[in-house]
Design an enzyme around this catalytic site. Structure first.
Site, PDB file in Angstrom:
ATOM      1  N   ASP A  26      11.590  52.549 -21.807  1.00 50.01           N
ATOM      2  CA  ASP A  26      10.861  52.088 -22.982  1.00 50.01           C
ATOM      3  C   ASP A  26       9.476  52.721 -22.974  1.00 50.01           C
ATOM      4  O   ASP A  26       8.915  53.001 -21.898  1.00 50.01           O
ATOM      5  CB  ASP A  26      10.733  50.556 -22.982  1.00 50.01           C
ATOM      6  CG  ASP A  26      10.058  50.052 -24.245  1.00 50.01           C
ATOM      7  OD1 ASP A  26      10.704  50.065 -25.297  1.00 50.01           O
ATOM      8  OD2 ASP A  26       8.873  49.674 -24.170  1.00 50.01           O
ATOM      9  N   GLU A  28       5.453  52.638 -24.816  1.00 47.53           N
ATOM     10  CA  GLU A  28       4.444  52.074 -25.697  1.00 47.53           C
ATOM     11  C   GLU A  28       3.595  53.238 -26.194  1.00 47.53           C
ATOM     12  O   GLU A  28       3.293  54.171 -25.433  1.00 47.53           O
ATOM     13  CB  GLU A  28       3.574  51.043 -24.980  1.00 47.53           C
ATOM     14  CG  GLU A  28       4.338  49.852 -24.419  1.00 47.53           C
ATOM     15  CD  GLU A  28       5.121  49.087 -25.476  1.00 47.53           C
ATOM     16  OE1 GLU A  28       4.681  49.066 -26.653  1.00 47.53           O
ATOM     17  OE2 GLU A  28       6.173  48.507 -25.138  1.00 47.53           O
ATOM     18  N   HIS A 166       6.476  43.602 -25.194  1.00 49.14           N
ATOM     19  CA  HIS A 166       5.834  44.822 -25.684  1.00 49.14           C
ATOM     20  C   HIS A 166       5.059  45.549 -24.589  1.00 49.14           C
ATOM     21  O   HIS A 166       4.088  46.259 -24.882  1.00 49.14           O
ATOM     22  CB  HIS A 166       4.904  44.526 -26.874  1.00 49.14           C
ATOM     23  CG  HIS A 166       5.641  44.062 -28.090  1.00 49.14           C
ATOM     24  ND1 HIS A 166       6.467  44.882 -28.832  1.00 49.14           N
ATOM     25  CD2 HIS A 166       5.696  42.831 -28.686  1.00 49.14           C
ATOM     26  CE1 HIS A 166       6.985  44.195 -29.836  1.00 49.14           C
ATOM     27  NE2 HIS A 166       6.544  42.953 -29.771  1.00 49.14           N
ATOM     28  N   ASP A 171       9.995  45.412 -21.098  1.00 49.54           N
ATOM     29  CA  ASP A 171      10.973  45.656 -22.157  1.00 49.54           C
ATOM     30  C   ASP A 171      12.168  46.446 -21.623  1.00 49.54           C
ATOM     31  O   ASP A 171      13.311  46.218 -22.054  1.00 49.54           O
ATOM     32  CB  ASP A 171      10.321  46.418 -23.310  1.00 49.54           C
ATOM     33  CG  ASP A 171       9.414  45.519 -24.148  1.00 49.54           C
ATOM     34  OD1 ASP A 171       9.195  44.366 -23.741  1.00 49.54           O
ATOM     35  OD2 ASP A 171       8.926  45.971 -25.208  1.00 49.54           O
TER      36      ASP A 171
END
Length: 568
Positions: A26, A28, A166, A171
């Site tokens: 994942d 960000e 998040h 995540d």
């Protein structure tokens, strides 16, 4: 082998899911646009249902993080101030994920960011197999069971041990739990391998799956395949390096094109032609397309559809667009529009009149030609000229096409430079684009014509296993093809192929009657690194003043156009 009921045999099952290494990751980011970048990477490596490693790091994006992103993720500028830059994080992540199947929630977003980051920082994106848990969830779960496929909603529904928040690693851990739960469900319907999982995610009709038995008898060899319909008509023609493997893909979810799914629904059987190597397969495909004109092929089915520019047979010759070229002709052009652009450039370069085509002509003197909208024109646009005055223009055209002179191209270049110097940039851009079409077509046409002029050429390429692939080319056409496997003496094979090759009688025209597409396919095969000349009935040469000497100009013009497109 394939079982009678259409079920895959054990040797076709592929890589078992329990033996596959997955990297669930994942990201960000500072936003969702192409200008945004990564602020955190989190990944979990799993195999056989067990976690075997984790990867997590903040990333210095080199810019401020927007307030709305800080509110969503909790990642602030102070947190990433001392973090490594992305160019240092990428090689570590690529090493961590090497050889694994990537898994992500809404995988298109994350993999697209990673791919662009690799491109930006000079790393090779390995193009791994990717599984999207959003797509998998939508395939496995009903709308009533899962109205939303957001990660937080799925994590709650499937009782994930980690709650997504998040942040990249949390995540990724939540996605691992969701992924394992979804795999348990697909296992109950017989999905046991990575290949089956990838086939299962997009919906495939039972009828489409049943039809894969049509590929059961196909060989694992290069060749051409033909899908036939209920009336024995040819629906589609294609080539493959492995006929069985390629045709089977049409009956799985890997085939997503609606048009070809419709074709598969109509098909009743698949015929095939085994070929010696890829060149023979490509040429046979072209000939079968021309012969059968299958409804579901978008590729050109008519080799006579190309356009050529030639001269009319009269006292004051004019430039004319034709389908069947004369001995001296410029082409081939894939579209009439490109041919018209080249015709205007030729008019400016040679003084010849292109009044046989409907184009908004702009003469070198800057005045529009009043006769340009007519199909026929009885008089020269610039006034009456004698044959003596007009013959140099005809000679300039013939010499340019034949590669004996490049003065007309220099004239166009000088005109372009003059427009730019006078700040007439719109006209300079128009002239540049027309000249690009002319130079590129001259170069290709001269190369094709040079190959078509050779009565017989025999070439060889290594097959990668110690053997050789051979092609007998006569006047640009493939007359015979064969192979000499490792340990087989090659020259007796060459003699046999030459003796049994198709007889090719040259016809009028720059390509001696050969279809331009076929000559182009043969030329690309001969141009590949490693190809060797075995025998040639006469020297294969190209003219010294050919348009190939303008490739440098063409590269600069293309680069200028690319920069203009980027800036828009």
């Amino acid at each position: 082998m394939t079982k009678p009921d259409g079920q895959l045999a054990f040797d076709e099952l592929g890589t078992p899911l329990r033996a596959t290494t997955f990297v669930v990751f994942d990201l960000e980011t500072t936003g969702v646009s192409d200008e945004d970048t990564i602020t955190e990477v989190g990944a979990v490596k799993i195999r056989g249902g067990e976690v075997v490693g984790e990867f997590a790091t903040l990333v210095d994006p080199g810019r401020g993080i927007p307030p709305e992103v800080v509110t969503l993720t909790g990642i602030t500028d102070a947190m990433v101030y001392a973090a490594p830059r992305l160019d240092a994080v990428l090689p570590a992540f690529l090493e961590f994920a090497e050889g694994a199947v990537l898994v992500a929630h809404n995988a298109g977003f994350d993999t697209n960011f990673m791919r662009k980051a690799c491109l930006r920082h000079g790393y090779r994106w390995p193009r791994p197999t990717v599984v999207c848990t959003v797509q998998l969830a939508r395939r496995v779960l009903t709308r009533e069971e899962a109205p939303s496929c957001r990660l937080s909603a799925l994590a709650e529904l499937l009782h994930a041990r980690t709650k997504p928040n998040h942040r990249a690693l949390a995540d990724a851990r939540a996605t691992v739990d969701v992924f394992h739960s979804l795999l348990e469900r697909v296992g109950s319907v017989g999905v046991q391998s990575v290949e089956e999982l990838l086939d299962y995610i997009p919906e495939v009709t039972p009828e489409q799956r049943r039809k894969r038995t049509m590929a059961a008898e196909l060989p694992n060899e290069p060749g051409v395949y033909l899908f036939r319909g209920p009336g024995d008509e040819v629906l589609y023609v294609g080539t493959a390096s492995d006929l069985k493997r390629r045709v089977r893909q049409y009956f799985t979810a890997s085939e997503t094109r609606r048009r070809l799914r419709e074709m598969v629904a109509l098909a009743t059987r698949v015929d095939h032609v085994t070929c010696a190597h890829s060149l023979e397969a490509q040429v046979r495909e072209l000939r079968l397309l021309s012969s059968h004109k299958p409804a579901y092929n978008r590729r050109s089915k008519n080799p006579k559809q190309a356009w050529w520019i030639t001269l009319t047979d009269e006292a004051f010759p004019r430039l004319s667009l034709v389908r069947v070229p004369r001995e001296v002709a410029l082409g081939p052009f894939r579209s009439r529009g490109r041919a018209e652009d080249a015709m205007v450039a030729l008019q400016d370069a040679t003084g010849l009149r292109p009044c046989t085509v409907r184009i908004p002509a702009q003469r070198a003197h800057g005045r529009p030609c009043a006769l340009a909208e007519l199909d026929r024109c009885a008089a020269p646009c610039a006034g009456r000229q004698s044959v003596v005055e007009y013959s140099p223009a005809v000679g300039a055209f013939s010499s340019l096409v034949a590669g004996r002179r490049v003065e007309p191209l220099r004239r166009l270049e000088a005109r372009l430079i003059a427009h730019a110097a006078a700040q007439r940039y719109e006209q300079a851009g128009l002239d540049r684009d027309r000249m690009r079409v002319l130079v590129r077509t001259l170069d290709r046409g001269q190369r094709l014509a040079a190959l078509a002029a050779v009565p017989e050429l025999i070439a060889a390429r290594p097959d990668g296993t110690g053997g050789w692939e051979f092609a007998v080319v006569r006047h640009g056409r493939l007359a015979s093809a064969g192979v000499a496997r490792r340990g087989v003496r090659p020259m007796p094979v060459v003699d046999m192929l030459a003796a049994s090759a198709e007889t090719v009688l040259p016809e009028p025209g720059p390509l001696r009657g050969a279809p331009a597409e076929e000559v182009g396919v043969v030329l690309r095969w001969l141009d590949r690194p490693g190809t060797r000349m075995v025998r040639c009935s006469q020297p294969w040469t190209e003219p010294a003043m050919a348009a190939a000497s303008w490739r440098g100009w063409l590269t600069r013009a293309d680069a200028a156009l690319d920069r203009l497109e980027v800036s828009r």
